[in-house]
Design an enzyme around this catalytic site. Structure first.
Site, PDB file in Angstrom:
ATOM      1  N   GLY A  73      23.139  91.276  -4.355  1.00 29.28           N
ATOM      2  CA  GLY A  73      22.193  91.651  -3.300  1.00 29.28           C
ATOM      3  C   GLY A  73      22.192  93.140  -3.006  1.00 29.28           C
ATOM      4  O   GLY A  73      21.203  93.678  -2.510  1.00 29.28           O
ATOM      5  N   ALA A 104      25.366  89.917  -1.422  1.00 28.14           N
ATOM      6  CA  ALA A 104      25.294  89.011  -0.270  1.00 28.14           C
ATOM      7  C   ALA A 104      26.721  88.583   0.061  1.00 28.14           C
ATOM      8  O   ALA A 104      27.603  88.626  -0.800  1.00 28.14           O
ATOM      9  CB  ALA A 104      24.440  87.803  -0.626  1.00 28.14           C
ATOM     10  N   GLU A 109      25.799  87.523 -10.174  1.00 30.99           N
ATOM     11  CA  GLU A 109      25.709  86.195  -9.569  1.00 30.99           C
ATOM     12  C   GLU A 109      26.099  85.084 -10.529  1.00 30.99           C
ATOM     13  O   GLU A 109      26.650  84.053 -10.133  1.00 30.99           O
ATOM     14  CB  GLU A 109      24.287  85.934  -9.035  1.00 30.99           C
ATOM     15  CG  GLU A 109      23.909  86.750  -7.808  1.00 30.99           C
ATOM     16  CD  GLU A 109      23.317  88.111  -8.118  1.00 30.99           C
ATOM     17  OE1 GLU A 109      23.434  88.577  -9.270  1.00 30.99           O
ATOM     18  OE2 GLU A 109      22.728  88.718  -7.204  1.00 30.99           O
ATOM     19  N   GLU A 116      19.874  94.503  -5.441  1.00 30.20           N
ATOM     20  CA  GLU A 116      18.534  94.035  -5.033  1.00 30.20           C
ATOM     21  C   GLU A 116      18.022  94.818  -3.827  1.00 30.20           C
ATOM     22  O   GLU A 116      16.841  95.158  -3.755  1.00 30.20           O
ATOM     23  CB  GLU A 116      18.589  92.537  -4.731  1.00 30.20           C
ATOM     24  CG  GLU A 116      18.834  91.714  -5.995  1.00 30.20           C
ATOM     25  CD  GLU A 116      19.145  90.252  -5.700  1.00 30.20           C
ATOM     26  OE1 GLU A 116      20.064  89.977  -4.903  1.00 30.20           O
ATOM     27  OE2 GLU A 116      18.463  89.380  -6.264  1.00 30.20           O
TER      28      GLU A 116
HETATM   29  N1  CAA Z   1      30.979  89.023  -0.076  1.00 34.75           N
HETATM   30  C1  CAA Z   1      32.001  88.917   0.791  1.00 34.75           C
HETATM   31  N2  CAA Z   1      33.098  89.680   0.728  1.00 34.75           N
HETATM   32  C2  CAA Z   1      33.180  90.591  -0.262  1.00 34.75           C
HETATM   33  C3  CAA Z   1      32.151  90.763  -1.199  1.00 34.75           C
HETATM   34  C4  CAA Z   1      30.998  89.933  -1.080  1.00 34.75           C
HETATM   35  N3  CAA Z   1      29.942  90.042  -1.901  1.00 34.75           N
HETATM   36  N4  CAA Z   1      32.512  91.730  -2.070  1.00 34.75           N
HETATM   37  C5  CAA Z   1      33.718  92.160  -1.674  1.00 34.75           C
HETATM   38  N5  CAA Z   1      34.131  91.479  -0.579  1.00 34.75           N
HETATM   39  C6  CAA Z   1      35.371  91.618   0.164  1.00 34.75           C
HETATM   40  C7  CAA Z   1      36.547  91.015  -0.588  1.00 34.75           C
HETATM   41  O1  CAA Z   1      36.598  89.614  -0.381  1.00 34.75           O
HETATM   42  C8  CAA Z   1      37.706  91.753   0.033  1.00 34.75           C
HETATM   43  O2  CAA Z   1      37.956  91.207   1.296  1.00 34.75           O
HETATM   44  P1  CAA Z   1      39.490  90.812   1.706  1.00 34.75           P
HETATM   45  O3  CAA Z   1      40.176  92.142   1.786  1.00 34.75           O
HETATM   46  O4  CAA Z   1      39.305  90.145   3.037  1.00 34.75           O
HETATM   47  O5  CAA Z   1      40.011  89.953   0.615  1.00 34.75           O
HETATM   48  C9  CAA Z   1      37.133  93.162   0.265  1.00 34.75           C
HETATM   49  O6  CAA Z   1      35.710  93.017   0.265  1.00 34.75           O
HETATM   50  C10 CAA Z   1      37.474  94.137  -0.828  1.00 34.75           C
HETATM   51  O7  CAA Z   1      37.103  93.558  -2.064  1.00 34.75           O
HETATM   52  P2  CAA Z   1      38.064  93.532  -3.349  1.00 34.75           P
HETATM   53  O8  CAA Z   1      39.486  93.393  -2.925  1.00 34.75           O
HETATM   54  O9  CAA Z   1      37.530  92.497  -4.276  1.00 34.75           O
HETATM   55  O10 CAA Z   1      37.838  95.019  -3.902  1.00 34.75           O
HETATM   56  P3  CAA Z   1      37.970  95.512  -5.406  1.00 34.75           P
HETATM   57  O11 CAA Z   1      37.840  97.008  -5.348  1.00 34.75           O
HETATM   58  O12 CAA Z   1      39.135  94.935  -6.081  1.00 34.75           O
HETATM   59  O13 CAA Z   1      36.674  94.907  -6.168  1.00 34.75           O
HETATM   60  C11 CAA Z   1      34.314  94.399  -6.373  1.00 34.75           C
HETATM   61  C12 CAA Z   1      35.397  95.351  -5.796  1.00 34.75           C
HETATM   62  C13 CAA Z   1      34.301  94.510  -7.892  1.00 34.75           C
HETATM   63  C14 CAA Z   1      32.986  94.872  -5.830  1.00 34.75           C
HETATM   64  C15 CAA Z   1      34.631  92.942  -5.956  1.00 34.75           C
HETATM   65  O14 CAA Z   1      34.847  92.924  -4.556  1.00 34.75           O
HETATM   66  C16 CAA Z   1      33.532  91.974  -6.272  1.00 34.75           C
HETATM   67  O15 CAA Z   1      33.391  91.556  -7.407  1.00 34.75           O
HETATM   68  N6  CAA Z   1      32.727  91.558  -5.253  1.00 34.75           N
HETATM   69  C17 CAA Z   1      31.720  90.555  -5.394  1.00 34.75           C
HETATM   70  C18 CAA Z   1      30.502  91.095  -6.124  1.00 34.75           C
HETATM   71  C19 CAA Z   1      29.462  89.994  -6.283  1.00 34.75           C
HETATM   72  O16 CAA Z   1      29.707  88.995  -6.936  1.00 34.75           O
HETATM   73  N7  CAA Z   1      28.269  90.198  -5.707  1.00 34.75           N
HETATM   74  C20 CAA Z   1      27.206  89.226  -5.754  1.00 34.75           C
HETATM   75  C21 CAA Z   1      27.209  88.376  -4.533  1.00 34.75           C
HETATM   76  S1  CAA Z   1      26.037  87.030  -4.629  1.00 34.75           S
HETATM   77  C22 CAA Z   1      24.551  87.708  -4.221  1.00 34.75           C
HETATM   78  O17 CAA Z   1      24.444  88.876  -3.919  1.00 34.75           O
HETATM   79  C23 CAA Z   1      23.372  86.758  -4.226  1.00 34.75           C
HETATM   80  C24 CAA Z   1      22.035  87.424  -4.134  1.00 34.75           C
HETATM   81  O18 CAA Z   1      21.369  87.615  -5.105  1.00 34.75           O
HETATM   82  C25 CAA Z   1      21.454  87.793  -2.860  1.00 34.75           C
END
Ligand code: CAA
Length: 294
Positions: free
Chosen positions: A145, A102, A168, A148
């Site tokens: 998500g 998400a 999460e 999911e």
């Molecule tokens: N939401 C918003 N933006 C996101 C995102 C997310 N879930 N995941 C990645 N991005 C964005 C980053 O902020 C970044 O944007 P900017 O360039 O503007 O800073 C861009 O995508 C690239 O991301 P990274 O620089 O972090 O890329 P990376 O290759 O170094 O890492 C990753 C990749 C490991 C996937 C890392 O981006 C990450 O950990 N993302 C979050 C994963 C996460 O926590 N997901 C769960 C979300 S909560 C949820 O989903 C609730 C639910 O149950 C519905």
């Protein structure tokens, strides 16, 4: 040229919900309010154009599932659901990310009142209520998500570098779109608990070994294989496929006795269809069945 590159080069078809409107060749990056899509690419694939294809298209955000994207996903699924040519649907992302979860930036300042009052994420459920079979083709990250979303689909194929996780907990929250429930049913309590409590990811190979995905393919081949699977499914009776899907999904909801009873009733119901008669007659006459979805 890789398969994914070939797909990216393919012009997207504008998919309009109304059956009467023609499919129009167009660039797919315009506003969803005009009936086009901003966050996804939508077209029909397969030799008979019978596989609905949805590609998440927020590459800079690793396909983070913002509200607009999931709203468009629902619209595209509605359109495929009412398109009699389509017999299966494939959902995919990019080679780097199926979806990284998400949209955290969108969620960052939300309050409990907003989430509870507005039933936040409730509209994501549309993916799991589609009657037609849905295949997730997962390359790269399927996190939160994203994992999911894949699990809301009926079949998951993974690229060999795919990673699945429910991170999460690292954000101070828990999965909110079925992660604790569907993951536990798919891989069992110990692994699901470990993933949800540590945020650790599993590889495509571990996902296959634990039953989360059914097949693993080389990255560049994945989407093509998912479409082939979709074509195979779409070649059967669409009516009966929906009944089969309903019966399998009931295994997650009902007791064994209730599930078997539902299955029996649906099995009996296939005898009210022309396709069941055609399928068995074709077998006896040693020819290929021609299903008409009735
Ligand atoms: N939401 C918003 N933006 C996101 C995102 C997310 N879930 N995941 C990645 N991005 C964005 C980053 O902020 C970044 O944007 P900017 O360039 O503007 O800073 C861009 O995508 C690239 O991301 P990274 O620089 O972090 O890329 P990376 O290759 O170094 O890492 C990753 C990749 C490991 C996937 C890392 O981006 C990450 O950990 N993302 C979050 C994963 C996460 O926590 N997901 C769960 C979300 S909560 C949820 O989903 C609730 C639910 O149950 C519905």
């Amino acid at each position: 040229m890789s398969t994914m590159a070939a797909f990216c080069r393919t012009a997207a078809f504008l998919l309009r919900p109304a059956k009467a409107l023609p499919y129009t060749l167009t660039a797919a990056r315009s506003c969803s309010s005009g009936g086009q899509y901003q966050y996804i690419l939508v077209e029909k694939k397969g030799a008979n154009q019978n596989v609905g294809f949805i590609q998440l298209n927020r590459p800079k955000a690793l396909n983070a599932l913002c509200d607009g994207l999931m709203t468009e996903m629902g619209q595209a699924l509605d359109a495929f659901e009412s398109d009699s040519q389509v017999g299966a649907i494939v959902i995919t992302g990019s080679e780097k990310a199926f979806a990284a979860g998400a949209d955290i930036k969108e969620m960052q300042n939300r309050t409990f009142q907003e989430c509870y009052g507005g039933n936040f994420l409730a509209h994501w459920n549309r993916v799991s209520t589609v009657k037609k079979p849905v295949i997730a083709a997962v390359n790269g990250f399927a996190l939160g998500g994203g994992c999911e979303l894949a699990m809301m689909c009926d079949i998951i194929y993974a690229g060999e570098k795919a990673q699945f996780g429910q991170p999460e907990i690292l954000l101070g929250t828990i999965p909110g779109a079925g992660g604790t429930q569907r993951l536990t049913r798919a891989v069992g309590k110990s692994l699901a608990m470990e993933m949800v409590l540590t945020g650790d990811r599993i590889s495509a190979q571990e996902a296959k070994a634990s039953g989360l995905v059914s097949k693993v393919y080389p990255t560049a081949q994945l989407v093509e294989e998912a479409i082939k699977c979709g074509e195979k499914i779409a070649g059967n009776s669409k009516l009966v496929s929906s009944m089969a899907k309903e019966a399998v999904n009931a295994a997650y909801e009902l007791s064994l006795a209730e599930g078997n009873r539902l299955e029996k009733r649906l099995f009996h119901s296939t005898f009210a269809t022309a396709d069941r008669k055609e399928g068995m007659t074709a077998f006896v006459e040693k020819r290929k069945a021609i299903f008409e979805d009735k």
